[in-house]
Scaffold this active site. Structure first.
Site, PDB file in Angstrom:
ATOM      1  N   LYS A 185      -7.447   6.350  -3.892  1.00  0.00           N
ATOM      2  CA  LYS A 185      -6.378   6.897  -3.052  1.00  0.00           C
ATOM      3  C   LYS A 185      -5.063   6.380  -3.622  1.00  0.00           C
ATOM      4  O   LYS A 185      -4.652   5.254  -3.374  1.00  0.00           O
ATOM      5  CB  LYS A 185      -6.550   6.456  -1.593  1.00  0.00           C
ATOM      6  CG  LYS A 185      -6.014   7.472  -0.570  1.00  0.00           C
ATOM      7  CD  LYS A 185      -4.515   7.675  -0.613  1.00  0.00           C
ATOM      8  CE  LYS A 185      -3.763   6.523   0.015  1.00  0.00           C
ATOM      9  NZ  LYS A 185      -2.257   6.762   0.002  1.00  0.00           N
ATOM     10  N   GLY A 238      -0.781  -3.838  -2.391  1.00  0.00           N
ATOM     11  CA  GLY A 238       0.325  -3.335  -1.585  1.00  0.00           C
ATOM     12  C   GLY A 238       0.879  -4.401  -0.664  1.00  0.00           C
ATOM     13  O   GLY A 238       0.888  -5.588  -0.998  1.00  0.00           O
ATOM     14  N   SER A 239       1.305  -3.990   0.511  1.00  0.00           N
ATOM     15  CA  SER A 239       2.015  -4.886   1.426  1.00  0.00           C
ATOM     16  C   SER A 239       1.079  -5.661   2.340  1.00  0.00           C
ATOM     17  O   SER A 239      -0.061  -5.251   2.588  1.00  0.00           O
ATOM     18  CB  SER A 239       2.982  -4.074   2.286  1.00  0.00           C
ATOM     19  OG  SER A 239       2.268  -3.293   3.227  1.00  0.00           O
ATOM     20  N   THR A 242      -0.016  -3.651   5.646  1.00  0.00           N
ATOM     21  CA  THR A 242      -1.079  -2.683   5.381  1.00  0.00           C
ATOM     22  C   THR A 242      -2.396  -3.387   5.146  1.00  0.00           C
ATOM     23  O   THR A 242      -3.460  -2.921   5.586  1.00  0.00           O
ATOM     24  CB  THR A 242      -0.715  -1.802   4.177  1.00  0.00           C
ATOM     25  OG1 THR A 242       0.511  -1.131   4.443  1.00  0.00           O
ATOM     26  CG2 THR A 242      -1.798  -0.762   3.917  1.00  0.00           C
ATOM     27  N   ALA A 243      -2.361  -4.524   4.460  1.00  0.00           N
ATOM     28  CA  ALA A 243      -3.582  -5.286   4.222  1.00  0.00           C
ATOM     29  C   ALA A 243      -4.224  -5.732   5.525  1.00  0.00           C
ATOM     30  O   ALA A 243      -5.456  -5.729   5.663  1.00  0.00           O
ATOM     31  CB  ALA A 243      -3.290  -6.496   3.339  1.00  0.00           C
ATOM     32  N   GLU A 260      -4.425  -7.680  -3.321  1.00  0.00           N
ATOM     33  CA  GLU A 260      -3.339  -8.230  -4.137  1.00  0.00           C
ATOM     34  C   GLU A 260      -2.061  -7.770  -3.461  1.00  0.00           C
ATOM     35  O   GLU A 260      -1.739  -6.588  -3.458  1.00  0.00           O
ATOM     36  CB  GLU A 260      -3.441  -7.727  -5.574  1.00  0.00           C
ATOM     37  CG  GLU A 260      -2.585  -8.523  -6.546  1.00  0.00           C
ATOM     38  CD  GLU A 260      -1.209  -7.925  -6.755  1.00  0.00           C
ATOM     39  OE1 GLU A 260      -0.254  -8.416  -6.093  1.00  0.00           O
ATOM     40  OE2 GLU A 260      -1.078  -6.982  -7.541  1.00  0.00           O
ATOM     41  N   CYS A 293       5.568  -6.974  -8.113  1.00  0.00           N
ATOM     42  CA  CYS A 293       5.094  -7.973  -7.153  1.00  0.00           C
ATOM     43  C   CYS A 293       5.203  -9.390  -7.700  1.00  0.00           C
ATOM     44  O   CYS A 293       5.418 -10.342  -6.959  1.00  0.00           O
ATOM     45  CB  CYS A 293       3.652  -7.665  -6.742  1.00  0.00           C
ATOM     46  SG  CYS A 293       2.477  -7.634  -8.115  1.00  0.00           S
ATOM     47  N   GLU A 391       9.843 -10.577   1.021  1.00  0.00           N
ATOM     48  CA  GLU A 391       9.843  -9.795  -0.208  1.00  0.00           C
ATOM     49  C   GLU A 391      10.767  -8.588  -0.071  1.00  0.00           C
ATOM     50  O   GLU A 391      10.619  -7.772   0.837  1.00  0.00           O
ATOM     51  CB  GLU A 391       8.427  -9.326  -0.530  1.00  0.00           C
ATOM     52  CG  GLU A 391       8.326  -8.588  -1.846  1.00  0.00           C
ATOM     53  CD  GLU A 391       6.908  -8.167  -2.174  1.00  0.00           C
ATOM     54  OE1 GLU A 391       6.481  -8.362  -3.317  1.00  0.00           O
ATOM     55  OE2 GLU A 391       6.234  -7.633  -1.278  1.00  0.00           O
TER      56      GLU A 391
END
Length: 494
Positions: A185, A238-239, A242-243, A260, A293, A391
């Site tokens: 995705k 990602g963020s 969302t994780a 990650e 990142c 971040e």
């Protein structure tokens, strides 16, 4: 920009990209679409098939059906096909580089010379690593232990927009090498090269259903994929927010997940450092418009050299040419999306309102307009301030000073992140001493962004869970099994 849109494909600068999903070896349309826009000039690149639970279900079913045959394919044959995919990538480096640049705004020369060639290397490395994967049998009181890496099953891989194809294949290659099937995705802000990869993989002979690509939003296609009970692994880059959502979904099925996530990495510059090297490394943090990142966004400089470092930094940063990422001379391009630009500017405006000082930059590049944000360095920032702790993911660095080695380490470790750190010093003992105390998945000493696929990669604290690279990737994408065999109980059939 030359863009031609048809019902099922888009042509970007002469490169045709299918805008439908790739499921079970076939192109699949959706009832709805979403618009993909280039960050270079805001031009519409295409209307992309918008996946939902329906397409997610079809992709998982295809991956599940294809899994037994692919898992049973001999290692040498899996490795051969992965090398064939790498061959296909190398034949299309120019096409892939052009499309990626139009889709995410990163420098075309970087895509041509480094990023897309790395995509091919990802496949070659894990193909070769597969053929060497193993553990010597060992003895336990006369019993033989044999360790095996068994394919786990269908894997959902959710990838980011800042280096779309390279980071996707960093996951796809080991997952396929291990004998798993994959549902990718891609990020909705940069989906096009994932579609091209599906074409390359099919041409290389990858069986239908082994690699599937479902486009769409995380809240729709992504949510349905990560919560599916037939999925055996989920890997996400990602963020942090969302994780957390993905972790909750995978927990219901006890699906192993690898994350990650973000970073707020420090760059520590000691008074014994090569100052020109330190400045070069600091300015390098503006790479990809700061959308990295690993970027060392917190510059920590020893008091005694802070003024000279700042003077040299400003002189070096002012040499960066901002503009069209397709131009060879451009050093920094646009940010990915208007929402990202607004987020970046919000961080900076709040920092300035709180008392920070813009040494350079401090706002959008109004001369260029669009999504260009000036390379920014903020000084006079408090350690507990938002700009230091959170971040930004844009071309924004902060500058702080320290007086002692202990203070430098304390400042470096004082965030919730722990992805990477960079140390610049002329003292080998100090480098070892400081590096050992830093909370980070990767520590660079007098260098930056030197990454070998043999090495473990991942973050500590809120920067992630798990390690990938080398055998660590196979450890995640496999069910590791130990078989213990007794020395007796055998029948003699001789």
């Amino acid at each position: 920009m030359t863009v031609h849109i048809t019902a099922v494909a888009v042509a970007v600068a002469g490169v045709t990209v299918d805008t439908r999903h790739w499921i079970g070896g076939e192109r699949v349309a959706s009832a709805g679409t979403f618009t993909d826009v280039s960050p270079i000039d805001g031009a519409t690149l295409g209307e992309i098939a918008r996946g939902t639970a329906t397409e997610a279900e079809a992709a998982v079913a295809a991956a599940k059906a294809a899994f037994p045959a692919w898992a049973g394919t001999p290692r040498a044959e899996r490795a051969r096909i992965l090398h064939a995919i790498a061959d296909g990538v190398e034949k299309r480096i120019e096409d892939l580089a052009i499309v990626e640049t139009h889709d995410n705004g990163a420098l075309l020369r970087s895509h041509r010379r480094g990023v897309i060639p790395r995509v091919a290397h990802n496949f070659r490395f894990f193909a070769d690593r597969l053929l060497r994967l193993g553990h010597e049998d060992f003895d336990t009181r006369g019993h033989t232990n044999h360790v095996a890496w068994d394919p786990a099953g269908p894997c959902v891989l959710i990838t980011p927009w800042n280096a779309p194809l390279m980071l996707a294949t960093w996951k796809i290659a080991p997952a396929l090498a291990a004998g798993n099937t994959v549902i990718l995705k891609p990020a909705e802000w940069s989906p096009l090269t994932a579609s091209l990869l599906a074409d390359v993989a099919a041409e290389a002979g990858l069986p239908a259903g082994v690699l599937n690509v479902v486009q769409g939003y995380g809240s729709e296609a992504g949510s349905a994929l990560v919560s599916h009970p037939d999925v055996r692994r989920v890997s996400f880059t990602g963020s942090v927010p969302t994780a957390r959502t993905i972790a909750a979904a995978t927990a219901a099925n006890l699906t192993p997940a690898s994350f990650e996530l973000g970073g707020k990495s420090p760059l520590l510059v000691f008074s014994d450092a090569d100052l020109d090297l330190a400045v070069d490394l600091a300015v390098e943090q503006y790479d990809n418009a700061g959308q990295v990142c690993l970027a060392a966004t917190r510059i920590l400089v020893e008091d005694s050299i802070a003024d000279e470092f700042t003077r040299r930094f400003v002189a070096k940063a002012e040499q960066l040419r901002q503009g069209d990422p397709r131009a060879e001379a451009t050093g920094i391009g646009p940010n990915i999306h208007s929402r990202q630009l607004e987020k970046i500017d919000g961080f900076v405006r709040r920092a300035l309102a709180a008392g920070a000082r813009a040494v350079i930059g401090g706002g959008p590049n109004t001369e260029l307009g669009g999504l260009f944000y000036r390379p920014t360095l903020l000084a006079d920032v408090a350690q507990d301030s938002e700009i230091v702790q959170e971040e930004v993911f844009g071309p924004v660095l902060t500058l702080q000073t320290f007086g002692t080695e202990d203070e430098a380490v304390a400042l470096a470790n004082d965030t919730r992140f722990g992805l990477a750190a960079t140390v610049v010093t002329g003292d080998r003992e100090r480098a070892g001493r400081v590096g050992a105390q830093l909370v980070a998945g990767t520590v660079w000493v007098n260098c930056f962004f030197v990454r070998d696929l043999q090495a473990p990669f991942g973050g500590s604290r809120h920067s992630g869970i798990g390690r990938e690279g080398g055998t660590w990737s196979f450890d995640f994408y496999c069910d590791i099994k130990n078989t213990v065999t007794a020395p007796r109980g055998w029948q003699d059939h001789g």
